[in-house]
Design an enzyme around this catalytic site. Structure first.
Site, short mmCIF file in Angstrom:
data_model
loop_
_atom_site.label_atom_id
_atom_site.label_comp_id
_atom_site.label_asym_id
_atom_site.label_seq_id
_atom_site.Cartn_x
_atom_site.Cartn_y
_atom_site.Cartn_z
N LYS A 137 1.12 4.07 -3.01
CA LYS A 137 0.74 5.48 -2.87
C LYS A 137 1.94 6.40 -3.16
O LYS A 137 1.77 7.51 -3.67
CB LYS A 137 0.16 5.75 -1.49
CG LYS A 137 -1.20 5.06 -1.23
CD LYS A 137 -2.30 5.55 -2.16
CE LYS A 137 -3.66 4.95 -1.79
NZ LYS A 137 -4.74 5.36 -2.70
N TYR B 133 0.83 -1.21 0.00
CA TYR B 133 0.00 0.00 0.00
C TYR B 133 0.87 1.26 0.00
O TYR B 133 0.66 2.17 -0.81
CB TYR B 133 -0.93 -0.02 1.22
CG TYR B 133 -1.91 1.13 1.27
CD1 TYR B 133 -3.03 1.14 0.46
CD2 TYR B 133 -1.71 2.20 2.15
CE1 TYR B 133 -3.95 2.19 0.51
CE2 TYR B 133 -2.62 3.25 2.21
CZ TYR B 133 -3.74 3.23 1.39
OH TYR B 133 -4.63 4.28 1.45
#
Ligand code: NAP
Length: 249
Positions: free
Chosen positions: A169, A165
């Protein structure tokens, strides 16, 4: 307020995306509520339309190029242009897995939505954004994608980071900057929003406290970036409390 502007929000059947749709609707936008699940998406759009907003459902799975192109054709046929694209759809693929045990497949799964999905959607909708006098793209990032915060050896992110994750990002942040430079000549602003921690389905399996901020709190800065004036900034990473809150990349 009646803006006569047209927006599309991905992954908007629930969570922060749904609240972004509501807030843009309240500002007079025509909003395409995009969702991969037709039943959930249509139900959410009907509910918001029932509150008096011009909200229209469009089926769109960010990992399915055909569905994205079909959605762009639908918006073009119905509205002729797009003023605001909010790349909101996002996933976490790695709850309950130690960082060193995370597989490439888990990283790929997150990137399919959080990175490649954003490229697919952006590529398909830029032609419609170019027809806007004030095109804006808002990418839903996260403090977990900040390399500056990740590089603090004593910071929470260094010890509790989510490999897939966080790196997805961070990649999204890089996409934001490169798109911002490239699309400046078209008058399209591209910014990244940090909604801050909000308890949603995304983090329902997190073992740490998720706090008590609401989806309305999370939608605040994305909506401000989505409604920037023509002379507003581009290539910025802002939130969660206000547009003045600058997050280090
Ligand atoms: P959420 O409630 O889980 O909503 C995520 C949305 O993304 C859902 O509508 C989901 O659809 C959709 N989605 C997932 N995969 C998709 C795909 N392949 N195609 C289209 N839509 C897809 O999460 P949220 O908390 O509102 O998150 C919204 C955004 O904010 C995400 O980008 C997230 O990374 C970011 N963010 C959230 C937080 C937080 O604390 N909540 C913090 C920082 C950043 P389904 O219902 O069909 O699964």
């Amino acid at each position: 307020m009646n803006s006569n502007e047209i927006a599309l929000v991905t992954g908007a059947n629930k969570g922060i995306g749904r609240e972004i749709v509501r807030r843009l609707g309240a500002r007079g936008f025509t909003v395409y509520l995009a969702a991969r699940n037709p039943g959930l998406g249509a139900a959410a759009a009907d509910e918001l339309a029932g509150e008096g907003f011009d909200v229209r459902f469009v089926q769109l799975d960010v990992t399915d190029v055909d569905s994205v192109e079909a959605a762009a054709k639908q918006v073009e046929a119905d509205s002729g242009r797009l003023d605001v694209l909010v790349n909101n759809a996002g996933i976490v693929s790695e709850w309950d897995v130690a960082v060193a045990d995370i597989t490439a497949a888990q990283v790929r799964e997150a990137y399919e939505v959080n990175v490649f999905g954003v490229v697919t959607v952006t590529q398909s909708f830029v032609p419609l954004l170019r027809r806007s006098p004030n095109g804006r793209i808002v990418n839903m990032s996260s403090g977990l994608g900040s390399l500056d915060l990740l590089s603090d050896p004593d910071g929470r992110l260094a010890t509790q980071g989510l490999l897939a994750y966080s790196s997805s990002k961070a990649a999204l942040n890089a996409l934001t900057l490169v798109y911002a430079s490239a699309l400046r000549r078209d008058g399209i602003k591209v910014n990244a929003a940090n909604p801050g921690l909000v308890p949603t389905d995304l983090n329902s399996r997190a073992s740490v406290s998720r706090g008590d901020r609401t989806t309305a709190d999370g939608a605040l800065v994305p909506v401000l970036l989505a409604t920037l004036p023509e002379d507003g900034p581009s290539g910025q990473f802002r939130g969660p409390g206000s547009l003045d809150e600058v997050i280090p990349w």
